[in-house]
Design a protein around this motif. Structure first.
Motif, PDB file in Angstrom:
ATOM      1  N   CYS A 183       0.825  -1.202   0.000  1.00  0.00           N
ATOM      2  CA  CYS A 183       0.000   0.000   0.000  1.00  0.00           C
ATOM      3  C   CYS A 183       0.862   1.256   0.000  1.00  0.00           C
ATOM      4  O   CYS A 183       1.815   1.370   0.766  1.00  0.00           O
ATOM      5  CB  CYS A 183      -0.878   0.031   1.236  1.00  0.00           C
ATOM      6  SG  CYS A 183      -1.758  -1.486   1.535  1.00  0.00           S
ATOM      7  N   GLY A 184       0.490   2.211  -0.860  1.00  0.00           N
ATOM      8  CA  GLY A 184       1.187   3.488  -0.848  1.00  0.00           C
ATOM      9  C   GLY A 184       0.922   4.240   0.429  1.00  0.00           C
ATOM     10  O   GLY A 184       1.712   5.075   0.873  1.00  0.00           O
ATOM     11  N   ASN A 185      -0.205   3.949   1.035  1.00  0.00           N
ATOM     12  CA  ASN A 185      -0.614   4.623   2.258  1.00  0.00           C
ATOM     13  C   ASN A 185      -0.934   3.533   3.275  1.00  0.00           C
ATOM     14  O   ASN A 185      -2.070   3.359   3.681  1.00  0.00           O
ATOM     15  CB  ASN A 185      -1.849   5.469   1.927  1.00  0.00           C
ATOM     16  CG  ASN A 185      -2.148   6.471   2.983  1.00  0.00           C
ATOM     17  OD1 ASN A 185      -1.404   6.586   3.946  1.00  0.00           O
ATOM     18  ND2 ASN A 185      -3.246   7.190   2.820  1.00  0.00           N
ATOM     19  N   ALA A 186       0.093   2.779   3.636  1.00  0.00           N
ATOM     20  CA  ALA A 186      -0.151   1.519   4.331  1.00  0.00           C
ATOM     21  C   ALA A 186      -0.576   1.729   5.774  1.00  0.00           C
ATOM     22  O   ALA A 186       0.116   2.398   6.528  1.00  0.00           O
ATOM     23  CB  ALA A 186       1.111   0.673   4.296  1.00  0.00           C
ATOM     24  N   PRO A 187      -1.703   1.163   6.151  1.00  0.00           N
ATOM     25  CA  PRO A 187      -2.130   1.273   7.551  1.00  0.00           C
ATOM     26  C   PRO A 187      -1.214   0.513   8.505  1.00  0.00           C
ATOM     27  O   PRO A 187      -1.193   0.807   9.696  1.00  0.00           O
ATOM     28  CB  PRO A 187      -3.541   0.684   7.553  1.00  0.00           C
ATOM     29  CG  PRO A 187      -3.687  -0.041   6.278  1.00  0.00           C
ATOM     30  CD  PRO A 187      -2.700   0.501   5.322  1.00  0.00           C
ATOM     31  N   CYS A 188      -0.456  -0.462   7.987  1.00  0.00           N
ATOM     32  CA  CYS A 188       0.381  -1.249   8.887  1.00  0.00           C
ATOM     33  C   CYS A 188       1.608  -0.471   9.329  1.00  0.00           C
ATOM     34  O   CYS A 188       2.199  -0.780  10.348  1.00  0.00           O
ATOM     35  CB  CYS A 188       0.813  -2.537   8.198  1.00  0.00           C
ATOM     36  SG  CYS A 188       1.746  -2.251   6.691  1.00  0.00           S
ATOM     37  N   GLU A 189       2.001   0.546   8.573  1.00  0.00           N
ATOM     38  CA  GLU A 189       3.273   1.212   8.870  1.00  0.00           C
ATOM     39  C   GLU A 189       3.242   2.139  10.085  1.00  0.00           C
ATOM     40  O   GLU A 189       4.078   2.005  10.969  1.00  0.00           O
ATOM     41  CB  GLU A 189       3.765   1.967   7.638  1.00  0.00           C
ATOM     42  CG  GLU A 189       4.340   1.022   6.609  1.00  0.00           C
ATOM     43  CD  GLU A 189       4.489   1.692   5.271  1.00  0.00           C
ATOM     44  OE1 GLU A 189       4.422   2.923   5.218  1.00  0.00           O
ATOM     45  OE2 GLU A 189       4.656   0.973   4.278  1.00  0.00           O
TER      46      GLU A 189
END
Ligand code: SF4
Ligand code: SF4
Lengths: 458, 258
Positions: free
Chosen positions: B76-82
């Protein structure tokens, strides 16, 4: 107007220090049993660290189970201390006096216990070091401040530090009394702890100012701690049942609800165990119960709001979660038990003055609240993970194992044990505070009117 | 001179070509040193499948169709995991990859909860391999230990090797053709018998997948192509595009069955 006799200070000293000066028969067996449970739980933790988290019931969609539920539960319990001592102190509620120390001590111990849970939960505790403390020089990487899991330890450690300070400052005059009443090594220790307390006017003034300052400073921390813990869940965009903006106030109110209930229960136990009928009086229990009626109703409001916010948008996955929570076995049973034990049963039991003054009934209500609040956390956290998204392929259930159960039980034993040990070395009811209350209560006759003998300056 | 290309890796999954053969799953398993998924692990719901074929059934027996959906980490470019990892064990690198640093992981499992696609895996047990498989472990890939989170890496070890051999040694541009010719494609892409998986550089005009991303970004919302991204509405900006299945034979809506 307060009930109860005004006792001479010597009597107060003698009564309230009897937990330290003498050892009741049940004391060591109780300590033994609690230590045994803690030891068993610690062994299981060791086994789990050795084997891996596989021995828990956690699986792929459900990554946070009993441990995190228990963590949030103990954080909740810890909110009683500030509620009772800081808020009520600032509000000058007289009936807080005997409850404040027990509440603060419970705060500290439950916070310490809560802090063990995430560490146990990660499965490799030594690694948590560079999560909690920004010391990771080798890699040159500091903790990620965007993560709620970094806000957590900072909030909790702040709360812990300020609570310890708060208790310590309140303990100084009592340490001085202990110093005067003990001999040998204990005297030396208490002398060091009392930090040269003489009881002169300047010291009292400083002590009171420090207490009030800390009360005021601790209030924002009190609100923020549980808000931040709730953001662990509220910030998770991908778990439908968690991603909610109402969590912060909901959790704070819930925490006060369960925490104050726990304090009442501890107070009743103390009263029975040490014969402190003259200090923890029925009027205190009643006043606390009245406070709880308000708090629990506030909590119930937030509970309803959370549900309404959830289903208002009518998103398919939100509705699926609510359906799971309310209608599917076993969650529907947990839901029913949780609502009844958290709200309806205690409210019923607190509804009449006679019942509020009956210690057995109040104890039942308080235990019921805490069972309910534990289940509340469980039912909030787990179903959201069980069916996490619209894709049904990875849905799975969570069945906790016996090991998780024992570790959770161990935390309860740990808090009890710490409280027991504490009661052996420090007074659980603030002596000077009781005396101050008595002095304020004394009245003199002037002409035909009865007026309080002393006024407070402020 | 070192040629510098700003890569942004991406994948395209053509659901019309996917037959649900699970070849990619096995290839990934072998390439990335995944523990052997025993029956036990499956029963415990702790099996490792960095790429999995989700299988859904449409219709009712006998008039049924199986639908397959290969799901790997969407990078994901906007990853919730990060943002939720307290120790930066997962972060975004400058090639559009969501990378996982095993050494840094403390095991809070917050990222697993917050991954919308359920593609992160936790080592509940110490991973073990049977004696005869000890020598097949890929030396390019770390063998993880218990208490660590892992997930699809877009086979970053192959990308790195490609960069070293193609870009640094031979000084030519890395694109999907050179990668495919030299076996540097991710294992799942390489293994797919129907070429349902396509891998490449979103930024490279010549790459096959470039067009799909271009199309998606340009006509967002009213594109008549088959491309879409799963659970896009959450705002994760995934780097994997799925191409809709084209149903040649429409389902009969049989009232008469059974
Ligand atoms: S698919 Fe999941 S693991 Fe991969 S980048 Fe997105 S959120 Fe992270
Ligand atoms: S890109 Fe590599 S790691 Fe990712 S699913 Fe395919 S084979 Fe597995």
């Amino acid at each position: 107007m307060q009930e109860g006799r005004v006792l001479p200070p010597e009597q107060i000293n003698k009564d309230l220090l009897n937990s330290i000066m003498s050892t009741p028969k049940w004391y060591w067996p109780a300590v033994g049993i609690c230590s045994l449970i803690v030891l068993i739980a610690a062994t299981i933790v060791g086994y789990m660290i050795n084997k891996g988290l596989g021995i828990t019931g956690l699986n792929r969609p459900v990554m946070w189970g009993f441990f995190i539920t228990n963590f949030v539960f103990w954080i909740g319990i810890s909110h009683a201390g500030v509620m009772l001592s800081a808020i009520l102190r600032l509000a000058k509620a007289e009936w807080r006096r005997p409850a404040s120390r027990a509440a603060e001590v419970l705060t500290i111990f439950s916070l310490m216990t809560a802090m063990t849970m995430p560490i146990i939960h990660t499965g490799r505790p030594w690694r948590s070091l560079y999560w909690f403390f920004p010391y990771d020089f080798a890699r040159g990487i500091f903790p990620n401040i965007r993560s709620p899991l970094v806000w957590d330890p900072s909030a909790i450690l702040t709360y812990l530090t300020s609570s310890v300070l708060f208790v310590f400052i309140a303990l100084i005059p009592d340490f001085a009394i202990l110093r005067d009443n003990t001999t040998g090594l204990r005297k030396k220790i208490y002398t060091a702890l009392s930090m040269g307390w003489q009881g002169n006017a300047r010291q009292w003034k400083l002590q009171i100012v420090a207490g009030i300052l800390l009360s005021a400073l601790i209030l924002p921390v009190f609100v923020s701690v549980h808000s931040i813990v709730s953001w662990d869940f509220g910030m998770a965009v991908s778990v439908k049942a968690w991603h909610s903006t109402v969590f912060a106030p909901y959790f704070v109110v819930g925490a006060v609800h369960s925490g104050v209930s726990a304090v009442i229960f501890v107070l009743i136990l103390l009263r029975q165990a040490y014969g402190w009928q003259d200090y923890i009086r029925r009027e205190h229990v009643e006043a606390l119960c009245r406070l709880l009626i308000v708090v629990s109703t506030g909590w119930f409001y937030y509970f309803c709001m959370e549900i309404i916010f959830g289903i208002y948008g009518r998103e398919a996955d939100e509705v699926a979660i609510r359906t799971l929570q309310f209608t599917l076995y076993p969650w529907n049973w947990i839901m029913i038990i949780f609502i009844v034990t958290t709200y309806f049963l205690p409210i019923l039991l607190w509804s009449r003055k006679v019942w509020r003054r009956n210690l057995l009934i109040v104890s039942i209500a308080c235990i019921s609240v805490n069972i309910g609040m534990w289940l509340e956390r469980y039912i909030l956290f787990v179903p959201g993970q069980i069916n996490k998204q619209l894709f049904t392929f990875t849905w799975a259930n969570y069945t906790p194992t016996i090991f998780e159960g024992i570790i959770v039980l161990g935390t309860f034993a740990l808090v009890t044990l710490l409280l027991l040990l504490f009661s052996k070395v420090m007074p659980l009811i603030p002596l000077y505070d009781i005396k101050e209350g008595d002095i304020l209560k004394t009245e003199v006759q002037i002409g035909r009117r009865t007026v309080p003998a002393t006024f407070r300056e402020d | 001179m070192v040629i510098k290309i700003e890569h942004k890796w991406g994948m395209v999954v053509d659901l019309d070509k996917c037959t649900g053969c699970n070849g990619c799953v096995v290839a990934c398993q072998a390439e990335n040193n995944l523990p052997i998924n025993t029956k036990d692990l499956f029963m415990q719901k702790r099996a490792f499948e960095w790429i999995r074929i989700e299988r859904y059934w449409e219709g009712e027996f006998p008039n049924v169709k199986a639908r397959y959906l290969p799901v790997m980490c969407q990078h994901c470019g906007n990853a919730p995991c990060e943002p939720v990892c307290p120790v930066y064990a997962t972060y975004h690198n400058d090639q559009g990859l969501n990378v996982q640093v095993y050494n840094r992981c403390v095991g809070t499992r917050y990222c697993i909860n917050n991954c919308t696609y359920q593609v992160r895996f936790f080592n509940f047990w110490e991973p073990t391999w049977p004696e005869r498989l000890q020598n097949q472990l890929n030396p390019d890939v770390t063998v993880r230990t218990r208490g660590i989170t892992e997930k699809c890496t877009f086979c970053v070890q192959r990308i790195r090797r490609a960069e070293i051999t193609v870009e640094r040694r031979e000084r030519t541009k890395l694109n999907d053709k050179t990668m495919a010719a030299r076996n540097f494609m991710p294992a799942c892409v390489q293994a797919c018998p129907t070429n349902a998986l396509m891998f490449g550089d979103q930024n490279n005009q010549e790459d096959k997948i470039h067009g799909y991303f271009e199309e998606l970004h340009n006509h967002e919302g009213h594109s008549d192509s088959r491309g879409y991204r799963i659970l896009e509405e959450i705002g994760t900006d995934p780097s994997v595009i799925y191409l809709k299945k084209v149903d040649q034979f429409k389902m009969e809506h049989s009232e008469s069955h059974g």
